[in-house]
Design a protein around this motif. Structure first.
Motif, mmCIF file in Angstrom:
data_model
loop_
_atom_site.group_PDB
_atom_site.id
_atom_site.type_symbol
_atom_site.label_atom_id
_atom_site.label_comp_id
_atom_site.label_asym_id
_atom_site.label_seq_id
_atom_site.Cartn_x
_atom_site.Cartn_y
_atom_site.Cartn_z
ATOM 1 N N LYS A 12 0.820 -1.216 0.000
ATOM 2 C CA LYS A 12 0.000 0.000 0.000
ATOM 3 C C LYS A 12 0.856 1.268 0.000
ATOM 4 O O LYS A 12 0.573 2.217 -0.739
ATOM 5 N N MET A 13 1.902 1.294 0.842
ATOM 6 C CA MET A 13 2.750 2.474 0.895
ATOM 7 C C MET A 13 3.530 2.649 -0.401
ATOM 8 O O MET A 13 3.737 3.769 -0.880
ATOM 9 N N GLY A 14 3.951 1.523 -0.973
ATOM 10 C CA GLY A 14 4.712 1.583 -2.220
ATOM 11 C C GLY A 14 3.934 2.180 -3.368
ATOM 12 O O GLY A 14 4.516 2.712 -4.318
ATOM 13 N N TRP A 45 2.465 15.059 1.820
ATOM 14 C CA TRP A 45 3.087 13.734 1.869
ATOM 15 C C TRP A 45 2.515 12.921 3.024
ATOM 16 O O TRP A 45 2.222 11.734 2.875
ATOM 17 N N ARG A 46 2.362 13.563 4.189
ATOM 18 C CA ARG A 46 1.836 12.864 5.357
ATOM 19 C C ARG A 46 0.449 12.302 5.060
ATOM 20 O O ARG A 46 0.126 11.176 5.437
ATOM 21 N N GLY A 47 -0.374 13.084 4.379
ATOM 22 C CA GLY A 47 -1.712 12.619 4.040
ATOM 23 C C GLY A 47 -1.687 11.374 3.178
ATOM 24 O O GLY A 47 -2.463 10.430 3.392
ATOM 25 N N LYS A 48 -0.791 11.344 2.184
ATOM 26 C CA LYS A 48 -0.675 10.156 1.323
ATOM 27 C C LYS A 48 -0.203 8.941 2.120
ATOM 28 O O LYS A 48 -0.744 7.835 1.970
ATOM 29 N N ALA A 49 0.821 9.137 2.939
ATOM 30 C CA ALA A 49 1.373 8.024 3.704
ATOM 31 C C ALA A 49 0.372 7.501 4.734
ATOM 32 O O ALA A 49 0.211 6.285 4.903
ATOM 33 N N VAL A 50 -0.311 8.408 5.414
ATOM 34 C CA VAL A 50 -1.324 8.009 6.390
ATOM 35 C C VAL A 50 -2.446 7.234 5.707
ATOM 36 O O VAL A 50 -2.918 6.204 6.214
ATOM 37 N N GLY A 51 -2.877 7.705 4.552
ATOM 38 C CA GLY A 51 -3.916 7.000 3.800
ATOM 39 C C GLY A 51 -3.487 5.596 3.417
ATOM 40 O O GLY A 51 -4.283 4.644 3.470
ATOM 41 N N ALA A 52 -2.200 5.452 3.040
ATOM 42 C CA ALA A 52 -1.685 4.137 2.660
ATOM 43 C C ALA A 52 -1.641 3.192 3.850
ATOM 44 O O ALA A 52 -2.015 2.013 3.744
ATOM 45 N N VAL A 53 -1.213 3.687 4.995
ATOM 46 C CA VAL A 53 -1.181 2.846 6.198
ATOM 47 C C VAL A 53 -2.603 2.463 6.605
ATOM 48 O O VAL A 53 -2.877 1.308 6.961
ATOM 49 N N GLY A 54 -3.514 3.414 6.532
ATOM 50 C CA GLY A 54 -4.910 3.113 6.837
ATOM 51 C C GLY A 54 -5.485 2.046 5.928
ATOM 52 O O GLY A 54 -6.206 1.145 6.371
#
Length: 401
Positions: A319-321, A368-377
Motif C-alpha cells: 500500500k505504501m509503495g 506527503w503525510r496525508g498520502k502516507a497516512v492514507g496508505a497505512v490506513g
C-alpha cells in the motif's frame, strides 16, 4: 538517536503534571556553559525557583539532573560542550518531572546542584561539576544509583461490549529523547504528527478503537510501550520512526520492519541497536526482559504473532509503495525491543531518512503525510478484511464437514 542540544517540540500542545499545558510550566532560558580549570558550570535562567536533584551514572558516564516539569526555551546558539561535558539534552521525563542529561567524556562529580532565588521571584539553575578519578566516580555512581521509572499514562478502559479492533499507534521517542535531529527538525515531532494523523484516519472509519502510547511530547520507556499494547489487547501495534544515515545522505524511502532474533542485514541490526537504546538516552538503567521461551503455548503464540506481523508488513509495503517512495529493501526485520510482545502483531515503520534533504522535506509536508497516512490506513483495512475472510472461510469449512 540524537545527542546534544534539542528543544524542538511538536505542533500539538504538550501536557504534563495534573494536565497542565507546557506553557504553564516554569520556563528555562539563557543556557550557559563555563569552564574554569577542572570545573565546568552549567547555568540556566528560570522563571521560578524549583527543586533540583542531581547524580552521576556510569556506563555511559553522565550526570542526571531532575527537576519539576519545565518548559525549556533554550537559545539555538547555546554552547553545546565544554571541558569534560561532551553534550547535553533536556525534556520531559514523566508527567511531573523533567531531566537534563549531561554526557561526560571524563569522570566528574557533582559539586553543586541548586536553583537559587533571584529578584522578582525568578531563579537560576546552577550545576557545577568537577573532574574526578574513575574510582571515585564509580563509587559515587553506585551510591547514587536510581531505579526511577517513568509511569505509564493511564488509558481509558475498554468499554463493555466493544467489538471494534484495537490498534495501538506508537510514536517513537518523545520528551527528553528527541530521536534523530536534523536541521532543527526532531524525529519525535515528525512521528507524533504522523501518529496523530493516523489515529484520526483510522477513527474516522468507525471500525477501530485507537490508542496512542503518547499523544504529546513526553518520554515513554520501551517496556511501557510494549505493555500498553498487551494491556489493551491490541490487534495491531504500529511503531512510527524516522531514521538518519549521516554517511549516506542519498539513501531515501520508507521501510517496514518486523521482529526477528536475527537481522536481515547489517543496517537493520544497527538500527535496532540504536532504537533499543531509547531508555538509556533518558537516563534509565534498564535492559530487555526476555520472554520465557520454554512454554510451548508461549512459543506457539509468538510464532503465530510473527506470522500475522509478516502479513501486515507485506500489506504495508504494497500500500505504501503505491503512494510514497520506499527504500530499495522495503521489508526487513531485526531484534526490536518495542516489537517484542509475543501476543500482539507488531511492526515498526521508518517513514524515511531525515538525513536525506528530500526525505526531510517530505516528512514535514502535510501533503506527503496525508498520502502516507492514507496508505497505512488502507493496509490496516486490508489486513482485517483478510482476517475476517479467513475466519468466514474456516466457519464454512467446519459447517461443510
Amino acid at each position: 538517536m540524537a545527542v546534544g542540544l534539542c528543544a524542538v517540540l511538536s505542533g500539538a500542545p504538550a501536557y504534563g503534571e495534573q494536565g497542565k499545558a507546557q506553557s504553564e510550566f516554569p520556563v528555562a532560558t539563557d543556557m550557559r556553559l563555563e569552564q574554569q580549570g577542572e570545573t565546568v558550570k552549567l547555568t540556566m535562567a528560570l522563571s521560578a525557583v524549583v527543586a533540583v536533584e542531581a547524580w552521576v551514572q556510569a556506563a555511559p558516564d553522565r550526570v542526571i539532573v531532575e527537576l519539576p516539569s519545565t518548559n525549556f526555551q533554550i537559545q539555538p546558539g547555546a554552547r553545546r560542550n565544554a571541558g569534560f561535558i561532551s553534550a547535553y539534552r533536556y525534556g520531559l521525563f514523566t508527567t511531573d518531572k523533567a531531566r537534563i542529561i549531561i554526557d561526560l567524556s571524563q569522570p566528574a562529580t557533582v559539586v553543586k546542584a541548586e536553583a537559587r532565588a533571584l529578584r522578582g521571584g525568578l531563579g537560576e539553575l546552577v550545576i557545577e561539576l568537577r573532574k574526578t578519578s574513575r574510582t571515585e566516580f564509580l563509587a559515587e555512581a553506585a551510591k547514587a544509583k536510581k531505579t526511577t521509572t517513568a509511569a505509564i499514562v493511564p488509558m481509558p478502559p475498554k468499554p463493555p461490549g466493544e467489538t471494534r479492533r484495537t490498534v495501538v499507534i506508537d510514536p517513537g521517542h518523545g520528551g527528553i529523547d528527541p530521536g534523530t535531529v536534523v536541521a532543527s527538525i526532531a524525529e519525535k515531532s515528525v512521528v507524533l504528527d504522523f501518529g496523530l494523523a493516523l489515529k484520526q484516519e483510522l477513527e474516522a472509519s468507525g471500525r477501530y478503537r485507537v490508542i496512542l502510547t503518547r499523544d504529546d511530547d513526553r518520554f515513554v520507556p520501551l517496556a511501557d510501550r510494549v505493555k500498553i499494547g498487551q494491556d489493551e489487547k491490541a490487534d495491531l501495534f504500529i511503531s512510527i520512526h524516522a531514521d538518519s544515515l549521516t554517511q549516506a545522505k542519498d539513501v531515501r524511502g520508507a521501510t517496514v520492519y518486523t521482529r526477528s532474533d536475527r537481522a536481515t542485514d547489517a543496517e537493520a541490526a544497527k538500527l535496532a541497536a540504536k532504537e533499543n537504546q531509547a531508555d538509556a538516552v533518558a537516563g534509565l538503567e534498564t535492559s530487555e526482559e526476555l520472554q520465557d521461551v520454554a512454554g510451548i503455548l508461549i512459543d506457539l503464540a509468538r510464532r503465530e504473532t510473527r506470522t500475522f506481523s509478516g502479513v501486515f508488513a507485506r500489506n504495508l509495503v504494497d500500500k505504501m509503495g503505491a503512494s510514497v517512495r520506499m527504500h530499495k529493501i522495503p521489508l526487513r526485520s531485526a531484534r526490536f525491543w518495542v516489537l517484542s510482545a509475543p501476543d500482539v502483531p507488531s511492526v515498526l515503520i521508518e517513514l524515511g531518512y531525515m538525513s536525506s534533504p528530500k526525505d526531510a522535506e517530505l516528512l514535514t509536508s502535510g501533503e506527503w503525510r496525508g498520502k502516507a497516512v492514507g496508505a497505512v490506513g488502507a493496509a490496516v483495512d486490508e489486513y482485517f478484511a483478510r482476517e475476517r475472510a479467513s475466519v468466514g472461510q474456516a466457519a464454512e469449512n467446519r459447517h461443510a464437514q
